[in-house]
Design a protein around this motif. Structure first.
Motif, PDB file in Angstrom:
ATOM      1  N   GLU A   1       0.807  -1.217   0.000  1.00 29.12           N
ATOM      2  CA  GLU A   1       0.000   0.000   0.000  1.00 29.12           C
ATOM      3  C   GLU A   1       0.850   1.282   0.000  1.00 29.12           C
ATOM      4  O   GLU A   1       0.459   2.309   0.552  1.00 29.12           O
ATOM      5  N   GLY A   2       2.032   1.180  -0.602  1.00 27.50           N
ATOM      6  CA  GLY A   2       2.886   2.358  -0.718  1.00 27.50           C
ATOM      7  C   GLY A   2       3.765   2.637   0.485  1.00 27.50           C
ATOM      8  O   GLY A   2       4.447   3.669   0.540  1.00 27.50           O
ATOM      9  N   VAL A   3       3.753   1.732   1.459  1.00 24.09           N
ATOM     10  CA  VAL A   3       4.586   1.893   2.660  1.00 24.09           C
ATOM     11  C   VAL A   3       5.840   1.034   2.501  1.00 24.09           C
ATOM     12  O   VAL A   3       5.759  -0.162   2.214  1.00 24.09           O
ATOM     13  N   TRP A   4       7.010   1.654   2.720  1.00 25.15           N
ATOM     14  CA  TRP A   4       8.291   0.985   2.539  1.00 25.15           C
ATOM     15  C   TRP A   4       9.085   0.994   3.842  1.00 25.15           C
ATOM     16  O   TRP A   4       8.811   1.790   4.743  1.00 25.15           O
ATOM     17  N   LEU A   5      10.061   0.080   3.912  1.00 27.38           N
ATOM     18  CA  LEU A   5      10.902  -0.016   5.106  1.00 27.38           C
ATOM     19  C   LEU A   5      12.365  -0.151   4.720  1.00 27.38           C
ATOM     20  O   LEU A   5      12.716  -0.901   3.807  1.00 27.38           O
ATOM     21  N   VAL A   6      13.216   0.576   5.447  1.00 23.70           N
ATOM     22  CA  VAL A   6      14.657   0.478   5.248  1.00 23.70           C
ATOM     23  C   VAL A   6      15.316   0.465   6.628  1.00 23.70           C
ATOM     24  O   VAL A   6      14.790   1.052   7.580  1.00 23.70           O
ATOM     25  N   SER A   7      16.453  -0.222   6.731  1.00 29.68           N
ATOM     26  CA  SER A   7      17.133  -0.290   8.023  1.00 29.68           C
ATOM     27  C   SER A   7      18.634  -0.411   7.832  1.00 29.68           C
ATOM     28  O   SER A   7      19.113  -0.810   6.771  1.00 29.68           O
TER      29      SER A   7
ATOM     30  N   ALA B   1       5.026   6.308   1.963  1.00 30.25           N
ATOM     31  CA  ALA B   1       5.649   6.465   3.278  1.00 30.25           C
ATOM     32  C   ALA B   1       6.877   5.576   3.374  1.00 30.25           C
ATOM     33  O   ALA B   1       6.966   4.522   2.725  1.00 30.25           O
ATOM     34  N   LEU B   2       7.840   6.006   4.205  1.00 27.33           N
ATOM     35  CA  LEU B   2       9.048   5.220   4.440  1.00 27.33           C
ATOM     36  C   LEU B   2       9.298   5.142   5.943  1.00 27.33           C
ATOM     37  O   LEU B   2       9.326   6.157   6.639  1.00 27.33           O
ATOM     38  N   ILE B   3       9.468   3.920   6.428  1.00 27.75           N
ATOM     39  CA  ILE B   3       9.852   3.676   7.816  1.00 27.75           C
ATOM     40  C   ILE B   3      11.330   3.338   7.822  1.00 27.75           C
ATOM     41  O   ILE B   3      11.776   2.458   7.077  1.00 27.75           O
ATOM     42  N   ALA B   4      12.105   4.022   8.634  1.00 28.28           N
ATOM     43  CA  ALA B   4      13.541   3.756   8.718  1.00 28.28           C
ATOM     44  C   ALA B   4      13.904   3.334  10.133  1.00 28.28           C
ATOM     45  O   ALA B   4      13.523   3.996  11.106  1.00 28.28           O
ATOM     46  N   PHE B   5      14.641   2.219  10.258  1.00 27.50           N
ATOM     47  CA  PHE B   5      15.107   1.740  11.545  1.00 27.50           C
ATOM     48  C   PHE B   5      16.627   1.860  11.629  1.00 27.50           C
ATOM     49  O   PHE B   5      17.342   1.468  10.704  1.00 27.50           O
TER      50      PHE B   5
ATOM     51  N   GLU C   1      10.646   1.172  -8.220  1.00 27.04           N
ATOM     52  CA  GLU C   1      10.486  -0.188  -8.753  1.00 27.04           C
ATOM     53  C   GLU C   1       9.037  -0.445  -9.171  1.00 27.04           C
ATOM     54  O   GLU C   1       8.449  -1.485  -8.876  1.00 27.04           O
ATOM     55  N   ASN C   2       8.457   0.560  -9.816  1.00 25.93           N
ATOM     56  CA  ASN C   2       7.090   0.485 -10.371  1.00 25.93           C
ATOM     57  C   ASN C   2       6.013   0.340  -9.294  1.00 25.93           C
ATOM     58  O   ASN C   2       4.903  -0.129  -9.575  1.00 25.93           O
ATOM     59  N   GLN C   3       6.348   0.733  -8.068  1.00 24.70           N
ATOM     60  CA  GLN C   3       5.379   0.687  -6.971  1.00 24.70           C
ATOM     61  C   GLN C   3       5.221   2.092  -6.395  1.00 24.70           C
ATOM     62  O   GLN C   3       6.144   2.904  -6.412  1.00 24.70           O
ATOM     63  N   ASP C   4       4.026   2.376  -5.895  1.00 22.17           N
ATOM     64  CA  ASP C   4       3.790   3.676  -5.272  1.00 22.17           C
ATOM     65  C   ASP C   4       4.669   3.855  -4.031  1.00 22.17           C
ATOM     66  O   ASP C   4       4.944   2.899  -3.298  1.00 22.17           O
ATOM     67  N   VAL C   5       5.089   5.077  -3.817  1.00 21.74           N
ATOM     68  CA  VAL C   5       5.826   5.439  -2.614  1.00 21.74           C
ATOM     69  C   VAL C   5       5.013   6.491  -1.872  1.00 21.74           C
ATOM     70  O   VAL C   5       4.854   7.615  -2.342  1.00 21.74           O
TER      71      VAL C   5
END
Length: 381
Positions: A198-204, A232-236, A226-230
């Motif tokens: 749903e457009g939510v991404w995660l990076v850590s 929100a981004l959650i970063a840890f 990568e052809n996906q909606d962006v």
């Protein structure tokens, strides 16, 4: 002052009840040449007077004043119970500190434990501890128990045009708070995040991390990666296990196909979801309008020091209601009655009157229980 060290700790002990655990500690104290063999009787007598449970999975069994002549040398024996020991009254102990003291040296240990007794997450950390070093660091207040995540880690509706900007902003939030350094920023910007849905991404990343933290960024623009909606981004930023609860929350949202619900939440709602301890600290104590309140006088000779304070907090934590307390004799502000540090900070002395206010379905029961606990001496008779 009597201090705790790794040499005092015996790991991975298992006992069916507190009597067995106390007997083990007494034997350790005897074997280490700290006490006479019959010191156990004094420890049992002290436990029969009042429970030595302090709170947050910690107990400090010790002898009575009548058995101080059995102490050869002041010292401690510490036992770690990863499976827990039933200490009575619904309390579970994961760490017991058996004390042999010629006078009041155990008060120094109480002072040392004051901070850790008021922190959330201590019980789980003690239960999961794998080494004596981890336990000592925890007791010394050197272990991060809660993730760094507050309003300064949130940026909503940022006008980002791509994922790199999203990553840079999230990393920048963590850097500005002191959680990370430039090595983390460089690593996060170079990484490919994981799409949670749903457009939510995660990076850590664990590079350049000073303390575990979390950042949350949303964009007001239409972005793609990568052809996906962006959206929100959650970063840890991780250097320990303090982010475990937040990862569990994210996993539950994904399982419920509700990860997209994060996009409509305010900063305060995000904090309440991912870091309720911070949300509680930021909240204002409820007014007395529709609340239940009661005033009790403290009977303890030395006021609310660590041990009776811990007993009071443990009593308050048994109830769902929000409970605040203020010291009427010092004209203090109301503080959270479930926080040991805040209760100790009221500076309560013998004879001081405390006003408790409770909001919730079990508010009246909570106030009655607190009154009974105070009347009984909060573990000091």
């Amino acid at each position: 002052m009597l201090k705790l060290s790794i040499q005092d700790i015996t790991l991975n002990q298992a006992h069916e009840d507190k009597q067995s655990a106390i007997a083990f500690l007494a034997q350790q104290l005897t074997d280490n040449g700290l006490v006479e063999a019959n010191y156990l009787a004094g420890m049992q007598a002290r436990e029969a007077q009042n429970s030595t449970f302090l709170g947050n999975g910690i107990a400090i069994p010790h002898g009575t004043t009548d058995t101080r002549d059995l102490v050869k040398q002041t010292g401690v024996a510490i036992a770690h119970f990863p499976n827990g020991v039933d200490w009575g009254d619904g309390n579970t102990v994961y760490l017991a500190i058996g004390i042999a003291a010629k006078s009041d040296e155990h008060l120094g240990i109480l002072k040392q434990l004051t901070k850790v007794l008021g922190e959330d997450g201590v019980e789980q950390a003690l239960q999961n501890a794998q080494s004596a070093e981890q336990i000592i660091a925890l007791l010394n207040g050197e272990t991060q128990l809660a993730i760094e995540f507050d309003a300064s880690h949130i940026q909503l509706d940022f006008p980002a045009s791509d994922m790199i900007q999203m990553a840079a902003v999230s990393a920048g939030l963590l850097k500005n708070s002191g959680s990370v350094d430039t090595a983390f920023v460089a690593d996060v910007v170079a990484k490919n995040p994981t799409h949670l849905g749903e457009g939510v991404w995660l990076v850590s990343s664990n590079k350049g991390v000073n303390q575990t933290g979390m950042a949350f960024v949303t964009t007001i623009n239409q972005c793609h990666f990568e052809n996906q909606d962006v959206k929100a981004l959650i970063a840890f930023a991780g250097c320990n296990s303090a982010h475990r609860a937040q990862l569990s929350t994210i996993t539950a949202l994904i399982a419920d196909q509700a990860i997209g619900s994060l996009l409509s939440k305010s900063a305060l709602e995000l904090i309440a979801l991912f870091n309720p301890a911070t949300a509680e600290q930021a909240s204002t104590p409820a007014s007395n309008g529709d609340a239940n309140s009661a005033i009790y006088k403290i009977r303890n000779a030395h006021g609310l020091h660590a041990r009776p304070g811990a007993m009071l907090v443990a009593c308050a934590k048994k109830f769902e209601s929000a409970i605040t307390v203020r010291n009427l004799d010092s004209d203090s502000q109301a503080v959270n009655a479930k926080s040991l540090m805040k209760v100790i900070g009221l500076g309560v002395k013998h004879g001081h009157q405390l006003e408790f206010t409770a909001n919730g379905d079990d508010a009246q029961a909570a106030l009655e229980a607190i009154g009974q606990a105070i009347e009984s001496g909060l573990g000091e008779g």
